[in-house]
Design a protein around this motif. Sequence first.
Motif, PDB file in Angstrom:
ATOM      1  N   PHE A  39      35.273  48.801  36.598  1.00 40.86           N
ATOM      2  CA  PHE A  39      36.590  48.399  37.087  1.00 40.86           C
ATOM      3  C   PHE A  39      37.604  48.287  35.951  1.00 40.86           C
ATOM      4  CE2 PHE A  39      33.486  46.698  40.086  1.00 40.86           C
ATOM      5  CZ  PHE A  39      33.947  47.261  41.261  1.00 40.86           C
ATOM      6  N   LYS A  40      38.789  48.790  36.221  1.00 38.01           N
ATOM      7  CA  LYS A  40      39.916  48.662  35.311  1.00 38.01           C
ATOM      8  C   LYS A  40      41.053  47.977  36.066  1.00 38.01           C
ATOM      9  CE  LYS A  40      37.600  51.124  32.345  1.00 38.01           C
ATOM     10  NZ  LYS A  40      36.864  50.415  31.256  1.00 38.01           N
ATOM     11  N   THR A  41      41.587  46.914  35.474  1.00 38.54           N
ATOM     12  CA  THR A  41      42.660  46.159  36.121  1.00 38.54           C
ATOM     13  C   THR A  41      43.858  47.050  36.426  1.00 38.54           C
ATOM     14  OG1 THR A  41      42.028  44.015  35.221  1.00 38.54           O
ATOM     15  CG2 THR A  41      44.333  44.304  35.765  1.00 38.54           C
ATOM     16  N   GLU A  42      44.353  46.901  37.626  1.00 44.03           N
ATOM     17  CA  GLU A  42      45.491  47.647  38.176  1.00 44.03           C
ATOM     18  C   GLU A  42      45.106  49.064  38.608  1.00 44.03           C
ATOM     19  OE1 GLU A  42      48.162  46.172  38.916  1.00 44.03           O
ATOM     20  OE2 GLU A  42      47.999  44.354  37.716  1.00 44.03           O
ATOM     21  N   GLU A  43      43.951  49.547  38.184  1.00 45.64           N
ATOM     22  CA  GLU A  43      43.531  50.892  38.560  1.00 45.64           C
ATOM     23  C   GLU A  43      42.628  50.864  39.787  1.00 45.64           C
ATOM     24  OE1 GLU A  43      40.459  54.119  36.700  1.00 45.64           O
ATOM     25  OE2 GLU A  43      42.078  53.476  35.362  1.00 45.64           O
ATOM     26  N   ASN A  44      41.557  50.057  39.743  1.00 50.43           N
ATOM     27  CA  ASN A  44      40.649  49.978  40.895  1.00 50.43           C
ATOM     28  C   ASN A  44      40.117  48.570  41.122  1.00 50.43           C
ATOM     29  OD1 ASN A  44      38.983  49.844  38.672  1.00 50.43           O
ATOM     30  ND2 ASN A  44      37.528  51.407  39.379  1.00 50.43           N
ATOM     31  N   GLY A  45      40.816  47.574  40.625  1.00 51.83           N
ATOM     32  CA  GLY A  45      40.418  46.186  40.811  1.00 51.83           C
ATOM     33  C   GLY A  45      41.302  45.286  39.968  1.00 51.83           C
ATOM     34  N   LEU A  46      41.051  43.989  40.039  1.00 56.85           N
ATOM     35  CA  LEU A  46      41.715  43.019  39.172  1.00 56.85           C
ATOM     36  C   LEU A  46      40.643  42.228  38.433  1.00 56.85           C
ATOM     37  CD1 LEU A  46      44.584  41.559  41.440  1.00 56.85           C
ATOM     38  CD2 LEU A  46      44.724  43.440  39.773  1.00 56.85           C
ATOM     39  N   LEU A  47      40.643  42.319  37.107  1.00 64.02           N
ATOM     40  CA  LEU A  47      39.694  41.574  36.289  1.00 64.02           C
ATOM     41  C   LEU A  47      40.443  40.527  35.484  1.00 64.02           C
ATOM     42  CD1 LEU A  47      37.316  44.348  34.850  1.00 64.02           C
ATOM     43  CD2 LEU A  47      37.191  43.128  37.034  1.00 64.02           C
ATOM     44  N   VAL A  48      39.817  39.364  35.339  1.00 65.72           N
ATOM     45  CA  VAL A  48      40.385  38.281  34.539  1.00 65.72           C
ATOM     46  C   VAL A  48      39.335  37.813  33.546  1.00 65.72           C
ATOM     47  CG1 VAL A  48      41.874  37.553  36.444  1.00 65.72           C
ATOM     48  CG2 VAL A  48      39.646  36.446  36.136  1.00 65.72           C
ATOM     49  N   ALA A  49      39.771  37.038  32.577  1.00 66.30           N
ATOM     50  CA  ALA A  49      38.830  36.479  31.611  1.00 66.30           C
ATOM     51  C   ALA A  49      37.907  35.479  32.304  1.00 66.30           C
ATOM     52  CB  ALA A  49      39.589  35.800  30.475  1.00 66.30           C
ATOM     53  N   SER A  50      36.658  35.483  31.897  1.00 60.66           N
ATOM     54  CA  SER A  50      35.699  34.527  32.448  1.00 60.66           C
ATOM     55  C   SER A  50      36.139  33.095  32.145  1.00 60.66           C
ATOM     56  CB  SER A  50      34.323  34.802  31.827  1.00 60.66           C
ATOM     57  OG  SER A  50      33.378  33.868  32.267  1.00 60.66           O
ATOM     58  N   GLU A  51      35.944  32.209  33.095  1.00 61.46           N
ATOM     59  CA  GLU A  51      36.254  30.776  32.978  1.00 61.46           C
ATOM     60  C   GLU A  51      37.755  30.464  33.098  1.00 61.46           C
ATOM     61  OE1 GLU A  51      33.711  28.867  33.001  1.00 61.46           O
ATOM     62  OE2 GLU A  51      32.093  30.092  32.161  1.00 61.46           O
ATOM     63  N   ASP A  52      38.595  31.467  33.253  1.00 64.64           N
ATOM     64  CA  ASP A  52      40.041  31.234  33.319  1.00 64.64           C
ATOM     65  C   ASP A  52      40.435  30.976  34.772  1.00 64.64           C
ATOM     66  OD1 ASP A  52      42.818  31.270  33.231  1.00 64.64           O
ATOM     67  OD2 ASP A  52      42.888  32.820  31.685  1.00 64.64           O
ATOM     68  N   VAL A  53      40.432  29.705  35.163  1.00 64.56           N
ATOM     69  CA  VAL A  53      40.714  29.327  36.549  1.00 64.56           C
ATOM     70  C   VAL A  53      42.127  29.730  36.951  1.00 64.56           C
ATOM     71  CG1 VAL A  53      40.952  27.380  38.135  1.00 64.56           C
ATOM     72  CG2 VAL A  53      39.059  27.425  36.502  1.00 64.56           C
ATOM     73  N   GLY A  54      43.088  29.533  36.055  1.00 61.24           N
ATOM     74  CA  GLY A  54      44.469  29.856  36.375  1.00 61.24           C
ATOM     75  C   GLY A  54      44.674  31.344  36.625  1.00 61.24           C
ATOM     76  N   ALA A  55      44.084  32.176  35.767  1.00 61.48           N
ATOM     77  CA  ALA A  55      44.217  33.628  35.931  1.00 61.48           C
ATOM     78  C   ALA A  55      43.520  34.104  37.202  1.00 61.48           C
ATOM     79  CB  ALA A  55      43.650  34.347  34.711  1.00 61.48           C
ATOM     80  N   LEU A  56      42.384  33.491  37.506  1.00 56.95           N
ATOM     81  CA  LEU A  56      41.661  33.863  38.726  1.00 56.95           C
ATOM     82  C   LEU A  56      42.469  33.468  39.961  1.00 56.95           C
ATOM     83  CD1 LEU A  56      39.115  35.021  40.002  1.00 56.95           C
ATOM     84  CD2 LEU A  56      38.032  32.763  39.758  1.00 56.95           C
ATOM     85  N   ALA A  57      43.070  32.288  39.935  1.00 55.67           N
ATOM     86  CA  ALA A  57      43.903  31.855  41.058  1.00 55.67           C
ATOM     87  C   ALA A  57      45.105  32.788  41.235  1.00 55.67           C
ATOM     88  CB  ALA A  57      44.370  30.418  40.840  1.00 55.67           C
ATOM     89  N   ALA A  58      45.703  33.219  40.135  1.00 59.55           N
ATOM     90  CA  ALA A  58      46.852  34.125  40.210  1.00 59.55           C
ATOM     91  C   ALA A  58      46.442  35.476  40.806  1.00 59.55           C
ATOM     92  CB  ALA A  58      47.457  34.310  38.821  1.00 59.55           C
ATOM     93  N   ALA A  59      45.266  35.976  40.407  1.00 66.01           N
ATOM     94  CA  ALA A  59      44.782  37.248  40.950  1.00 66.01           C
ATOM     95  C   ALA A  59      44.501  37.120  42.445  1.00 66.01           C
ATOM     96  CB  ALA A  59      43.532  37.683  40.197  1.00 66.01           C
ATOM     97  N   LEU A  60      43.908  36.004  42.838  1.00 66.64           N
ATOM     98  CA  LEU A  60      43.646  35.766  44.254  1.00 66.64           C
ATOM     99  C   LEU A  60      44.946  35.708  45.055  1.00 66.64           C
ATOM    100  CD1 LEU A  60      40.848  33.071  43.890  1.00 66.64           C
ATOM    101  CD2 LEU A  60      40.557  35.271  45.038  1.00 66.64           C
ATOM    102  N   GLU A  61      45.917  34.974  44.537  1.00 65.81           N
ATOM    103  CA  GLU A  61      47.187  34.858  45.261  1.00 65.81           C
ATOM    104  C   GLU A  61      47.858  36.219  45.410  1.00 65.81           C
ATOM    105  OE1 GLU A  61      51.504  32.511  45.141  1.00 65.81           O
ATOM    106  OE2 GLU A  61      49.950  32.021  43.652  1.00 65.81           O
ATOM    107  N   ARG A  62      47.811  37.006  44.345  1.00 67.70           N
ATOM    108  CA  ARG A  62      48.437  38.318  44.405  1.00 67.70           C
ATOM    109  C   ARG A  62      47.756  39.209  45.449  1.00 67.70           C
ATOM    110  NH1 ARG A  62      48.613  42.767  39.621  1.00 67.70           N
ATOM    111  NH2 ARG A  62      49.958  44.262  40.708  1.00 67.70           N
ATOM    112  N   MET A  63      46.421  39.200  45.451  1.00 68.88           N
ATOM    113  CA  MET A  63      45.687  40.009  46.434  1.00 68.88           C
ATOM    114  C   MET A  63      45.972  39.533  47.860  1.00 68.88           C
ATOM    115  SD  MET A  63      43.563  42.565  45.507  1.00 68.88           S
ATOM    116  CE  MET A  63      42.250  43.062  44.380  1.00 68.88           C
TER     117      MET A  63
END
Length: 421
Positions: free
Chosen positions: A346-370
């Motif tokens: 997976f490559k972010t913006e190409e075929n998925g959204l990847l975030v840094a492990s343990e980064d709750v804020g980044a994961l929440a942002a990716a979820l909200e965007r999806m």
Amino acid sequence: MTPKTIVVLLKGYPRLSETFIAQELLGLERAGFRLELVSMRRPTDKKRHPVHDEIKAPVHYLPEYLHEEPMRVLKALFKVAAKPGFRQAAKAFFRDLTRDFSRNRFRRFGQAAVLAAEWPSQAAWLHVHFIHTPASVGRYASLIGRIPWSVSAHAKDIWTSKAWDLKDKLAAARWTVTCTRAGFDRLNELAERPNVHLSYHGLDLNRFPHFDALRPPRDGSNPADPVRILSVGRAVKKKGYDVLLEALAKLPAGLAWSFTHIGGGDELAGLKAQAQNLGIAERITWKGALDQREILLAYRNSDVFALACRITADGDRDGLPNVLVEASSQALPIISTEISGIAELFKTEENGLLVASEDVGALAAALERMIREPALRQRLGKTAEERVRRDFDYHSSIGDLKRLFSAGGADVVPGSGDLRQ
């Protein structure tokens, strides 16, 4: 010369969480190999996948604990003590024991003795899944019976094993195959010769046919029709479900979403309590372990797939979780982390959204965007499915193994490396 009958040593069989192994076994049978399966543990799952019922190979079980079958173990030790390779195996065992003095080490030697003593007369090769404890049994049994052997290394077994242990097994095995570039690089650093090969696990795309239906354009604005988030995986530390729950709890209060988890695991009770404490329990459905047909339906009925994989304190981690490949085959868009083999597919913006492990804020942002962007979900899911159907058909990985078994101890690819290059 291709071995006609291969003994495959497994840690446990059958297991719901190891569909990639079951699919490989069936693929090898279909490729013309006769298999004898030997498991170090008896099954604990209450369900089976359909693929398990299609595998024809007989299954034999070693003593899970030596004290449970003492006469079988003693009889095996007496029998193999006369074999020409026993002294070499005992020497290897005692050398290992000085570096790992444990009951587990004794158990592996006892299991190896039983395997060597009860070895099927028609079998000419031993193949082991996982390079940690199963490969210890395999290595000792190989030495006792002077049997050629090979090993498939996956994820936890690579990253939680000591370097000396991996080095010894890599040197002893005719060849080793692993399923991610990260795992290949780790093993190749330790190998004394070029006998480590990279072959990604494939998917039987007949079991995961293209999903023709269009998913509804949910965008989190309708509480009566929330965006459906799915995750499939055992509730264990490395899957990061505690982080995923924290991220879900950070989503805006007015955003309409639901979360479904499929899988068993020791941490389920704690995760359910965490969901209650976070105030999101009413949005979550815990399905428990399901079979492959039920999971396929869940992929098709969902809008987003999320998995917050992490590296644990002892080094344990996923390789490339098979569920990510399965979900992608159904054009279900992926949110996950950047560790191990996940970033190889997976490559972010190409075929998925990847975030840094343990980064709750980044994961929440990716979820909200999806959740808010159905067009993004459709684009990422489509691109991911195209990649899986092009590069992750299991016939390719079976072809890799067939070439390895056919070549025996030879170096199959000059310089080793990715068998698909």
